[in-house]
Design a protein around this motif. Structure first.
Motif, PDB file in Angstrom:
ATOM      1  N   GLY A  15     -10.102   8.848   2.506  1.00 50.74           N
ATOM      2  CA  GLY A  15     -10.180   8.980   1.037  1.00 50.74           C
ATOM      3  C   GLY A  15      -8.898   9.625   0.531  1.00 50.74           C
ATOM      4  O   GLY A  15      -8.136  10.190   1.301  1.00 50.74           O
ATOM      5  N   TYR A  16      -8.679   9.496  -0.766  1.00 51.33           N
ATOM      6  CA  TYR A  16      -7.389   9.921  -1.322  1.00 51.33           C
ATOM      7  C   TYR A  16      -7.469  11.254  -2.053  1.00 51.33           C
ATOM      8  O   TYR A  16      -8.482  11.579  -2.665  1.00 51.33           O
ATOM      9  N   THR A  17      -6.368  11.955  -2.025  1.00 53.70           N
ATOM     10  CA  THR A  17      -6.254  13.174  -2.845  1.00 53.70           C
ATOM     11  C   THR A  17      -5.811  12.744  -4.246  1.00 53.70           C
ATOM     12  O   THR A  17      -5.420  11.593  -4.460  1.00 53.70           O
ATOM     13  N   HIS A  23       0.802  -1.226   0.000  1.00 53.33           N
ATOM     14  CA  HIS A  23       0.000   0.000   0.000  1.00 53.33           C
ATOM     15  C   HIS A  23       0.827   1.265   0.000  1.00 53.33           C
ATOM     16  O   HIS A  23       1.780   1.389   0.769  1.00 53.33           O
ATOM     17  N   TYR A  24       0.378   2.166  -0.806  1.00 50.80           N
ATOM     18  CA  TYR A  24       0.989   3.487  -0.820  1.00 50.80           C
ATOM     19  C   TYR A  24       0.357   4.321   0.295  1.00 50.80           C
ATOM     20  O   TYR A  24      -0.843   4.212   0.579  1.00 50.80           O
ATOM     21  N   GLY A  25       1.150   5.213   0.896  1.00 50.09           N
ATOM     22  CA  GLY A  25       0.606   6.186   1.856  1.00 50.09           C
ATOM     23  C   GLY A  25      -0.011   5.531   3.086  1.00 50.09           C
ATOM     24  O   GLY A  25       0.553   4.579   3.640  1.00 50.09           O
ATOM     25  N   LYS A  45       0.456  -1.956 -12.239  1.00 49.78           N
ATOM     26  CA  LYS A  45       1.193  -3.241 -12.194  1.00 49.78           C
ATOM     27  C   LYS A  45       0.232  -4.407 -11.975  1.00 49.78           C
ATOM     28  O   LYS A  45       0.307  -5.437 -12.647  1.00 49.78           O
ATOM     29  N   LYS A  46      -0.642  -4.192 -11.016  1.00 49.71           N
ATOM     30  CA  LYS A  46      -1.580  -5.265 -10.663  1.00 49.71           C
ATOM     31  C   LYS A  46      -2.446  -5.659 -11.867  1.00 49.71           C
ATOM     32  O   LYS A  46      -2.620  -6.846 -12.162  1.00 49.71           O
ATOM     33  N   GLN A  47      -2.957  -4.671 -12.563  1.00 48.58           N
ATOM     34  CA  GLN A  47      -3.831  -4.959 -13.698  1.00 48.58           C
ATOM     35  C   GLN A  47      -3.063  -5.550 -14.873  1.00 48.58           C
ATOM     36  O   GLN A  47      -3.574  -6.419 -15.582  1.00 48.58           O
ATOM     37  N   PRO A  74     -15.952   3.383  -0.096  1.00 42.32           N
ATOM     38  CA  PRO A  74     -15.488   2.219  -0.861  1.00 42.32           C
ATOM     39  C   PRO A  74     -14.193   2.529  -1.625  1.00 42.32           C
ATOM     40  O   PRO A  74     -13.980   3.672  -2.014  1.00 42.32           O
ATOM     41  N   GLY A  75     -13.392   1.507  -1.803  1.00 38.44           N
ATOM     42  CA  GLY A  75     -12.219   1.638  -2.666  1.00 38.44           C
ATOM     43  C   GLY A  75     -11.036   2.357  -2.059  1.00 38.44           C
ATOM     44  O   GLY A  75     -10.122   2.770  -2.762  1.00 38.44           O
ATOM     45  N   VAL A  76     -11.023   2.510  -0.724  1.00 36.97           N
ATOM     46  CA  VAL A  76      -9.877   3.193  -0.124  1.00 36.97           C
ATOM     47  C   VAL A  76      -8.852   2.224   0.444  1.00 36.97           C
ATOM     48  O   VAL A  76      -7.893   2.633   1.084  1.00 36.97           O
ATOM     49  N   GLY A  77      -9.069   0.933   0.204  1.00 34.40           N
ATOM     50  CA  GLY A  77      -8.051  -0.042   0.583  1.00 34.40           C
ATOM     51  C   GLY A  77      -8.322  -0.772   1.878  1.00 34.40           C
ATOM     52  O   GLY A  77      -7.410  -1.386   2.439  1.00 34.40           O
ATOM     53  N   LYS A  78      -9.555  -0.771   2.350  1.00 35.45           N
ATOM     54  CA  LYS A  78      -9.847  -1.449   3.613  1.00 35.45           C
ATOM     55  C   LYS A  78      -9.616  -2.953   3.478  1.00 35.45           C
ATOM     56  O   LYS A  78      -8.924  -3.560   4.277  1.00 35.45           O
ATOM     57  N   THR A  79     -10.200  -3.516   2.411  1.00 35.98           N
ATOM     58  CA  THR A  79     -10.060  -4.958   2.227  1.00 35.98           C
ATOM     59  C   THR A  79      -8.612  -5.336   1.963  1.00 35.98           C
ATOM     60  O   THR A  79      -8.084  -6.284   2.539  1.00 35.98           O
ATOM     61  N   SER A  80      -7.970  -4.563   1.101  1.00 27.24           N
ATOM     62  CA  SER A  80      -6.623  -4.996   0.726  1.00 27.24           C
ATOM     63  C   SER A  80      -5.664  -4.828   1.898  1.00 27.24           C
ATOM     64  O   SER A  80      -4.712  -5.588   2.027  1.00 27.24           O
ATOM     65  N   LEU A  81      -5.937  -3.883   2.780  1.00 27.73           N
ATOM     66  CA  LEU A  81      -5.110  -3.769   3.977  1.00 27.73           C
ATOM     67  C   LEU A  81      -5.334  -4.976   4.885  1.00 27.73           C
ATOM     68  O   LEU A  81      -4.394  -5.498   5.485  1.00 27.73           O
ATOM     69  N   VAL A  94     -10.253   4.368  -5.011  1.00 27.31           N
ATOM     70  CA  VAL A  94      -9.622   4.193  -6.324  1.00 27.31           C
ATOM     71  C   VAL A  94     -10.260   3.046  -7.108  1.00 27.31           C
ATOM     72  O   VAL A  94      -9.652   2.488  -8.005  1.00 27.31           O
ATOM     73  N   ARG A  95     -11.461   2.711  -6.767  1.00 25.62           N
ATOM     74  CA  ARG A  95     -12.101   1.573  -7.415  1.00 25.62           C
ATOM     75  C   ARG A  95     -12.376   1.827  -8.883  1.00 25.62           C
ATOM     76  O   ARG A  95     -12.038   1.010  -9.742  1.00 25.62           O
ATOM     77  N   GLU A  96     -12.999   2.977  -9.158  1.00 30.83           N
ATOM     78  CA  GLU A  96     -13.338   3.332 -10.530  1.00 30.83           C
ATOM     79  C   GLU A  96     -12.047   3.492 -11.350  1.00 30.83           C
ATOM     80  O   GLU A  96     -11.965   3.050 -12.492  1.00 30.83           O
ATOM     81  N   LEU A  97     -11.065   4.103 -10.705  1.00 27.61           N
ATOM     82  CA  LEU A  97      -9.774   4.293 -11.379  1.00 27.61           C
ATOM     83  C   LEU A  97      -9.199   2.934 -11.768  1.00 27.61           C
ATOM     84  O   LEU A  97      -8.755   2.724 -12.907  1.00 27.61           O
ATOM     85  N   GLU A  98      -9.227   1.992 -10.835  1.00 26.31           N
ATOM     86  CA  GLU A  98      -8.696   0.660 -11.117  1.00 26.31           C
ATOM     87  C   GLU A  98      -9.492   0.003 -12.248  1.00 26.31           C
ATOM     88  O   GLU A  98      -8.935  -0.659 -13.122  1.00 26.31           O
ATOM     89  N   ARG A  99     -10.789   0.249 -12.253  1.00 27.91           N
ATOM     90  CA  ARG A  99     -11.630  -0.328 -13.296  1.00 27.91           C
ATOM     91  C   ARG A  99     -11.253   0.225 -14.673  1.00 27.91           C
ATOM     92  O   ARG A  99     -11.185  -0.506 -15.654  1.00 27.91           O
TER      93      ARG A  99
HETATM   94  P1  ADP Z   1     -12.374  -1.151   0.119  1.00 25.26           P
HETATM   95  O1  ADP Z   1     -12.276  -2.459   0.786  1.00 25.26           O
HETATM   96  O2  ADP Z   1     -12.006   0.003   1.002  1.00 25.26           O
HETATM   97  O3  ADP Z   1     -13.646  -0.904  -0.596  1.00 25.26           O
HETATM   98  P2  ADP Z   1     -10.329  -2.228  -1.593  1.00 25.26           P
HETATM   99  O4  ADP Z   1      -9.425  -2.747  -0.541  1.00 25.26           O
HETATM  100  O5  ADP Z   1     -11.158  -3.205  -2.330  1.00 25.26           O
HETATM  101  O6  ADP Z   1     -11.270  -1.086  -1.014  1.00 25.26           O
HETATM  102  O7  ADP Z   1      -9.468  -1.365  -2.605  1.00 25.26           O
HETATM  103  C1  ADP Z   1      -9.753  -1.209  -3.968  1.00 25.26           C
HETATM  104  C2  ADP Z   1      -8.508  -1.356  -4.769  1.00 25.26           C
HETATM  105  O8  ADP Z   1      -7.639  -0.266  -4.545  1.00 25.26           O
HETATM  106  C3  ADP Z   1      -7.728  -2.594  -4.417  1.00 25.26           C
HETATM  107  O9  ADP Z   1      -7.224  -3.151  -5.583  1.00 25.26           O
HETATM  108  C4  ADP Z   1      -6.617  -2.069  -3.544  1.00 25.26           C
HETATM  109  O10 ADP Z   1      -5.483  -2.881  -3.624  1.00 25.26           O
HETATM  110  C5  ADP Z   1      -6.355  -0.706  -4.146  1.00 25.26           C
HETATM  111  N1  ADP Z   1      -5.835   0.249  -3.176  1.00 25.26           N
HETATM  112  C6  ADP Z   1      -6.556   1.007  -2.335  1.00 25.26           C
HETATM  113  N2  ADP Z   1      -5.755   1.774  -1.565  1.00 25.26           N
HETATM  114  C7  ADP Z   1      -4.493   1.514  -1.936  1.00 25.26           C
HETATM  115  C8  ADP Z   1      -3.213   2.007  -1.516  1.00 25.26           C
HETATM  116  N3  ADP Z   1      -3.085   2.928  -0.562  1.00 25.26           N
HETATM  117  N4  ADP Z   1      -2.154   1.512  -2.114  1.00 25.26           N
HETATM  118  C9  ADP Z   1      -2.259   0.586  -3.082  1.00 25.26           C
HETATM  119  N5  ADP Z   1      -3.415   0.087  -3.538  1.00 25.26           N
HETATM  120  C10 ADP Z   1      -4.529   0.538  -2.974  1.00 25.26           C
END
Ligand code: ADP
Length: 814
Positions: free
Chosen positions: A511-513, A326-328, A527-529, A376-383, A560-565
């Protein structure tokens, strides 16, 4: 020959009691007469004119009915043919001649004989009667299609209608009716009423047939499946026996025995498992319950009872992994590492104590459960996944969104058909170990209703005092959840039950800037995609300007969900081009975006292009994070109506009322006429489609837009504001500052107006976000207007609204 007596329509006939069933006039039927009294009457009738009267018994069970046990109305039948049966009974083909009423009984022994008079039906034949006849005959056919059986002769009689009266009696013969219903049809003298009743009866019959057919289809399917299984099992057993091995059943029991032994269950559970196995072994294969027991045993065997994965918690290693993924999120990562450190300390303390403690003493556990709160999409799950990775444990996630039934958490009792354990145990089984990192997603969306409160079950699962023996209704034995590392997530805190919230250590994800998103995309998402689409990272690239444009103009979100999409879409398109040999390498630039992900979705600047009258910019906070919100106000000649549109919630509607009252009470300060409101209609609209908006925090933005619309003084385009307003213009503290400030930053707002009391909330916001913004803290609406409206410089100090700027109001100024 019948004795004709007295009035010409009275005659005397032998009379036969019939248990049930009526031979209606015009109809033919074969009856069997067995009782002595009946055969005597037939024989007598045969001697006379071959006619007899048939009347129905009121109670079909009586063997020797008296006169009072018989109905008064019956049918004269002619006896067409008789055949003597082996036991002396007479089979007779009889045909209904006419409907009669019994006038008096002339004989009771050895057979009944009665004086009867003919009853005529009331006949009419019109279109309605014809229509009913047609309808009934169609319905009878329909009933036959649904499986009704009708004697061929009866059917032909119905289809070859001679007269409606004849028809009505023929139909009465084939309907499936109770005895008293048949009698009523016979006694009815109005042809029309009889037909109406028959319509009702035939419709009822069709309905029943329909239901029967449905049931029989279903039963048939089940039966076929059951038969098939039984047949196959039997066959397998026979083959095994032929081959000289053990019967399938014995072997199955043996296999279960071994599996139970190997599952290393706690003693009490093992005892339970063997008990069930014993029941299974004594049960016939064909007993449907045996399959329930098998499923139950499978669950007991497959749940991990002892299996643990554990690295020693190494904080430096954990930090490395969190940073790798994770960044930041600096502060969040720090909080997590602190939490892990506490776990580590506790564990070593526990191990020390264990040397002195006896078995069965209660263990100590971290007192709280982590709760990640954010859009949503702020990295809760991935953390959460990273935490699992850094602890060397398995990761499972279950969603609690929309769960209303306690049984979803705790399982259904085994007496339920199709019962299963609840989600806790299912998650544990899925993990395959006893100590996974277990993410409970969306605890803020947990509901409850009459089926129990799932949060109570959840509380038990999370409570270290209780969760070493979590009870699942299906399992019936308790399960130790105390080694599970629970993490919960939520979008908002407000809806989490108090008792649950008490247990949680809340970590906010604001949330992210834009810069953070840029770095996340550059360092991680791309990279992931690329990997996910089996592309090679040295062949694919995205330029910085393209990436920034994707962030700005193809997504608008806190996470960053939409961005990732969008990045995923680009990778998918490139993958296709590579496969089709159209390209080998590609660096996606600004010019490629249109083709790859379509036209821009959002305009370049979120805020208005110029200062506008009647439009203010509010800062809002929704479940999806912070956002900006435009408040539009239009004033038009009218009669003092306040119109509110744009899916506003109740609280926001009240804010509009409060704003208006504040302005009306200060009419003179705003240079409005005293009764200005009686001459205008004010329309407040908050665009952005169907997004529901609520909460008090738009109060000052609504007031600003209203004042602007009424005074025609424009609002500054780059000022964003948030704060609740009172009737007297005081500005009150609100929530969600962090998210709102980030949204303001994202929207390129320059000045943020917020309540003085919220100043403290800025502490947590990254400095580079704060740097770009000018904050003004206010506690009164007057200050808001001074900053947000485009006043000529010299008037600002007195907040004087020039009379020439009045909206529709040109009179009575002060
Ligand atoms: P949430 O559970 O908060 O809805 P996710 O954990 O599903 O969000 O995150 C959505 C995507 O964004 C995942 O692919 C996640 O790895 C990526 N992501 C979110 N925050 C970061 C971060 N700080 N650094 C790297 N990837 C991130």
């Amino acid at each position: 020959m019948a004795f004709v007596v007295g009035a010409s329509n009275q005659s005397i006939y032998p009379l036969i009691a019939v248990r049930d069933g009526i031979v209606f006039p015009y109809a033919e039927n074969v009856l069997v007469f067995g009782r002595q009294k009946s055969t005597d009457a037939i024989n007598e009738a045969l001697k006379r004119e071959k006619k007899a009267v048939l009347v129905m018994q009121k109670n079909s069970n009586l063997d020797d009915p008296k006169i009072t046990d018989l109905y008064d109305i019956g049918v004269v039948v002619s006896i067409e043919k008789t055949v003597l049966g082996e036991k002396g009974e007479i089979n007779a083909l009889v045909k209904g001649v006419e409907k009669i009423r019994i006038v008096e009984y002339t004989k009771e022994h050895p057979y009944f004989e009665a004086k009867v008079e003919k009853i005529e039906d009331e006949l009419i034949d019109n279109e309605e009667i014809q229509a009913m006849v047609k309808h009934i005959s169609l319905q009878v056919k329909k009933a036959i299609n649904f499986g009704k059986t009708v004697d061929f002769v009866f059917l032909m009689n119905i289809l070859n209608v001679t007269s409606p009266l004849n028809f009505s009696y023929q139909v009465a013969m084939v309907l499936d009716l109770k005895s008293d219903e048949k009698q009523r049809l016979l006694e009815e003298i109005s042809l029309k009423k009889r037909l109406v009743d028959e319509v009702e009866y035939v419709n009822r019959e069709i309905k029943i047939l329909e239901i029967e057919q449905n049931i029989s289809n279903k039963t048939q399917q089940k039966f076929e499946k059951g038969m098939r299984e039984t047949f196959l099992r039997e066959k397998m057993k026979t083959i095994e026996e032929e081959l000289g091995g053990k019967g399938g059943e014995d072997r199955e029991i043996e296999e279960y025995h071994d599996k139970i032994k190997k599952a290393k269950m706690p003693k009490t559970v093992e005892v339970k498992a063997f008990k069930e196995l014993k029941r299974l072994s004594q049960m016939s294969q064909f007993n449907p319950e045996s399959s329930y027991i098998r499923t139950y045993l499978d669950w007991l065997i497959e749940i991990p009872w002892t299996s643990k994965l554990d690295h020693d918690v190494n904080i430096a290693q954990a930090e490395k992994i969190l940073n790798e993924d994770h960044y930041g999120l600096k502060k969040i990562k720090e909080r997590i590492l602190e939490y892990l450190a506490v776990i580590k300390l506790r564990k070593s303390k526990e191990e020390e104590e264990n040397l002195t403690k006896k078995d069965g003493d209660k263990k100590e556990h971290p007192p709280t459960i982590l709760c990640f709160v954010g859009p949503p999409g702020v990295g809760k799950t991935s953390l959460g996944k990273s935490i699992a990775r850094s602890l060397g444990r398995k990761f499972v996630k279950i969603s609690l969104g929309g769960i209303r039934d306690e049984a979803e958490i705790r399982g259904h009792r085994r007496t339920y058909v199709g019962a299963l354990p609840g989600r806790m145990i299912q998650g544990i089984k899925q993990a395959g170990t006893k100590n996974p990192v277990f993410m409970l997603d969306e605890i803020d969306k947990l509901g409850h209703d009459y089926r129990g409160d799932p949060s109570a079950a959840l509380l038990e699962a999370l409570d270290p005092e209780q969760n070493h023996s979590f009870s699942d209704h299906y399992l019936e034995v308790s399960y130790d959840l105390s080694d599970v590392f629970f993490i919960t997530t939520a979008n908002i805190l407000d809806t989490i039950p108090e008792a649950l919230l008490d247990r949680l250590e809340v970590i906010h994800f604001p949330g992210y800037t834009e810069d953070e998103k840029f770095n996340i995309a550059k360092g991680y998402l791309i990279k992931k995609q690329i990997e996910a689409h089996s592309l090679e990272s040295n062949k694919i690239g995205v330029t910085d300007s393209a990436l920034r444009t994707i962030i700005r103009r193809y997504s608008r979100e806190a996470g960053v969900r939409e961005l990732e999409r969008q990045i995923a879409t680009i990778c998918r398109k490139l993958a296709r081009q590579i496969v089709e040999n159209k390209i080998k390498y590609k660096t996606v630039g600004l010019g490629d975006l249109h083709k790859l992900i379509g036209p821009y979705k959002y305009s370049s600047s979120m805020i208005e292009e110029k200062d506008t009258v009647g439009i203010s910019t509010g800062l809002a906070w929704t479940q999806a994070g912070g956002d900006i919100l435009f408040i539009e106000v239009a004033v038009m000649p009218g009669k003092g109506h306040l119109n509110l549109t744009g899916h506003l919630g109740e609280v926001m509607k009240e804010s509009c009322q409060a704003a208006l009252s504040y302005i009306r009470s200060r009419w003179s300060m705003f240079g409005l006429s005293k009764d200005f409101f009686n001459k205008v209609d004010i329309h407040v609209h908050v665009p952005e489609g169907a997004v529901p908006k609520d909460g008090p925090s738009a109060g000052i933005a609504i007031t600003t837009a209203m004042v602007s619309a009424l005074t025609k003084i424009p609002v500054k385009r780059d000022v964003g504001m948030t704060g609740e307003i009172t009737l007297r213009g005081r500005v009150l503290e609100i929530g969600g500052i962090k998210e709102k400030v980030i949204a303001a930053h994202r929207a390129e707002i320059k000045t943020v107006i917020m309540p003085k009391e919220n100043k403290k909330d800025l502490d947590d916001i990254p400095s580079y976000v704060l740097k770009g913004l000018n904050f003004v803290y206010v506690d009164h609406m007057d200050e808001v207007l001074k900053i947000s409206l485009v006043f000529p410089e010299k008037k600002k100090h007195h907040l004087s609204f020039a009379p020439k700027n009045y909206a529709v109001l040109d009179e009575g100024t002060n």
